[in-house]
Enzyme design. Structure first.
Site, PDB file in Angstrom:
ATOM      1  N   ALA A 135       0.815  -1.136   0.459  1.00 54.55           N
ATOM      2  CA  ALA A 135      -0.240  -0.145  -0.397  1.00 54.55           C
ATOM      3  C   ALA A 135       0.831   0.981  -0.358  1.00 54.55           C
ATOM      4  O   ALA A 135       2.006   0.912  -0.180  1.00 54.55           O
ATOM      5  CB  ALA A 135      -1.051  -0.449   1.134  1.00 54.55           C
ATOM      6  N   SER A 136       0.478   2.212   0.276  1.00 52.16           N
ATOM      7  CA  SER A 136       1.530   3.733   0.229  1.00 52.16           C
ATOM      8  C   SER A 136       2.199   3.633   1.017  1.00 52.16           C
ATOM      9  O   SER A 136       3.647   4.454   0.854  1.00 52.16           O
ATOM     10  CB  SER A 136       0.029   5.259   0.366  1.00 52.16           C
ATOM     11  OG  SER A 136      -1.045   4.825   1.555  1.00 52.16           O
ATOM     12  N   VAL A 140       3.042  -5.643   3.244  1.00 51.01           N
ATOM     13  CA  VAL A 140       3.351  -7.247   4.101  1.00 51.01           C
ATOM     14  C   VAL A 140       3.509  -8.479   3.576  1.00 51.01           C
ATOM     15  O   VAL A 140       3.711  -8.744   2.445  1.00 51.01           O
ATOM     16  CB  VAL A 140       1.580  -7.452   4.392  1.00 51.01           C
ATOM     17  CG1 VAL A 140       1.207  -8.510   5.657  1.00 51.01           C
ATOM     18  CG2 VAL A 140       1.066  -6.125   5.039  1.00 51.01           C
ATOM     19  N   ASP A 290     -10.386   3.624   8.823  1.00 52.29           N
ATOM     20  CA  ASP A 290      -9.438   3.223   7.108  1.00 52.29           C
ATOM     21  C   ASP A 290     -10.025   2.196   6.496  1.00 52.29           C
ATOM     22  O   ASP A 290      -9.590   1.219   6.290  1.00 52.29           O
ATOM     23  CB  ASP A 290      -8.636   3.636   7.355  1.00 52.29           C
ATOM     24  CG  ASP A 290      -7.273   3.786   5.865  1.00 52.29           C
ATOM     25  OD1 ASP A 290      -8.476   4.378   4.954  1.00 52.29           O
ATOM     26  OD2 ASP A 290      -6.375   3.632   5.231  1.00 52.29           O
TER      27      ASP A 290
END
Length: 508
Positions: A135-136, A140, A290
């Site tokens: 992601a940003s 992971v 989020d």
């Protein structure tokens, strides 16, 4: 570093949108007025060659956002949950930003883990995979703990992400200053306060120990919730730039074909997502901030699994009750009650007309009821709401920014599963139960008990505090004395003033 040099970053933003072809598409997606479209294109065209090229294989807006970096990617993630605002096609394109961004190398990730844990990776984990999601801010990896054999998820921050993110935050501080300076009518929106609020959230996301603590607390507050899971934190393998959690398997909530293949009731799932969020926000005052599709999975036994706890929201008991009263007022179409709550909470200035505000709220609420969501233009509704806040001088409440933003995201996720979902009707049972439990006799007794507990704690100091307050009321403080200015300062000031007059006279 804040300053005028950040103006270049703002220019580069517009230039990148123009160069990648995203400017035209973005203006069309939000249905911008013709004058705004012309002005944006005219101002952006001369600078387009200063923009970032991005990946030409990507669609224009996705290409521009990924080229500009993590701050803009976060914004794209929000838009990916709002097909009703940006259109289904663009929203689908932007889902890539949730967890499918380009990953950095596994070797870099291993070096980061070793530096943070101060141990070789192979000493902590018996296996360590390539990135399974990116992601940003981080990516992971799936790993296996050497000591226990447990499968875990290891989250590692991107190299240099702190500097890149804060550079964009500094540029937006400049943008906020420009707005407040040259657009006085927008000061009520408190743009600098909004950026300060966002900066605090970002700083929390960039310290994975804080995310671990948030995940741990969230697990405690929701441990008795049927059908909801939060992965456990592995504290022995967690540091500032590395977070290790229990590995959770399930179907991504954004993968609708897989959910249908699993015979999932999409309508019920959409209701569960919205009601779960409201339950956490109203009951606990702690909610996932989020909740886009990339952070939600449907596990075995239809349990809803939450991931990524870098952004968590908190609201105090007074705000929770106020928010619930506003929602229940809309549900009951009692706009006078909603207006009164706004005035009592201080959300609307006291010098405004309450009846006129109630009438404006009616103009917002009535078009919603009696229709399914497919006939409601959320973009038009938000525009109307913005007009009302401007008309009645309502300032931005920074303590509600994250709550309102998350509500928008959660509704978008729920409507991606069930486009006909009505947010208000789905909210009704949760809000009604909360109102019954928080405003009834039991809640009054609880408030009274809490008040007595506080008075008991301050009991020994109450006589002194009362005496001090009474003495202050009886003996108002004397006006402050004017500071004595030495005579030599007066003389020096007169000399400087005289010399200035002489110089001006000679020039004339």
């Amino acid at each position: 570093m804040r300053g005028p040099h950040n103006l270049w970053r703002l220019i580069q933003t517009g230039a990148t949108f123009e160069r990648t072809g995203a400017m035209k598409q973005a203006l069309e997606a939000v249905d911008a007025p013709p004058a705004v479209r012309v002005m944006a294109r005219v101002l952006g065209w001369p600078f387009q060659w200063f923009g970032l090229a991005g990946d030409p294989t990507q669609p224009p807006i996705l290409r521009a956002l990924t080229a500009l970096g993590p701050f803009y990617i976060k914004f794209g993630q929000l838009l990916s949950t709002r097909p009703d605002i940006v259109g289904a096609e663009l929203a689908h394109e932007l889902t890539v930003l949730q967890d499918k961004l380009p990953a950095f190398s596994t070797e870099e990730a291993r070096r980061a883990v070793e530096a943070e844990l101060e141990k070789p990776v192979d000493e902590v984990f018996s296996s360590f995979s390539d990135a399974v999601a990116a992601a940003s801010l981080a990516q992971v990896h799936q790993a296996t703990l050497r000591e226990t054999g447990e499968t875990v998820a290891v989250k590692v921050l991107r190299p240099g992400i702190e500097r890149a993110f804060m550079k964009d935050v500094d540029a937006f501080y400049l943008a906020a200053w420009l707005i407040e300076t040259f657009a006085p009518f927008a000061r009520r929106l408190r743009p600098r306060a909004v950026i300060e609020h966002f900066e605090g959230i970002v700083l929390g996301e960039l310290d994975l120990r804080m995310e671990a603590a948030a995940a741990n607390e969230f697990a405690d507050t929701t441990k008795d919730d049927d059908g909801f899971r939060v992965p456990a934190v592995i504290w022995t393998a967690t540091e500032r730039r590395v977070l290790t959690l229990e590995w959770m398997t399930g179907i991504n909530v954004g993968n609708i074909p897989a959910l249908r293949e699993n015979c999932t009731d999409l309508i019920r799932l959409s209701e569960r997502i919205l009601q779960t969020f409201l339950t956490h926000a109203l009951r606990d005052g702690l909610f996932h901030g989020d909740m886009h599709q990339g952070n939600l999975k449907l596990g075995e036994g239809n349990e809803l699994i939450a991931l990524d706890f870098g952004i968590m929201g908190r609201i105090d008991i007074f705000t929770r009750r106020t928010y619930a009263e506003i929602i229940i007022g809309f549900l009951q179409r009692d706009y006078t009650r909603v207006a009164k709550v706004h005035f009592e909470a201080g959300y609307v200035p006291a010098n405004q007309d309450m009846d006129a505000f109630a009438q404006a709220l009616r103009a917002i609420g009535e078009p919603i009821f009696g229709q399914d969501a497919t006939h409601i233009s959320m973009a038009r509704l938000l525009a109307h709401l913005f007009e009302v806040t401007e008309r009645f001088g309502m300032e931005t409440r920074t303590e509600l920014i994250l709550l309102q933003r998350t509500m928008v995201v959660v509704e978008g996720v729920a409507r991606s599963l069930n486009p006909a979902m009505n947010m208000w009707e789905t909210s009704r049972p949760v809000v009604t139960d909360y109102i019954a439990s928080s405003l009834g006799p039991k809640a009054f007794a609880k408030d009274l008990t809490e008040t007595m507990r506080i008075l008991t704690r301050f009991g020994p100091r109450l006589p002194y505090m009362a005496e001090k307050a009474l003495m202050a009321a009886s003996n108002p403080p004397a006006p402050p004395e004017r500071p004595h200015i030495p005579g030599w300062i007066w003389g020096l000031g007169g000399t400087v003033a005289g010399a200035t007059l002489v110089a001006l006279g000679s020039m004339l």
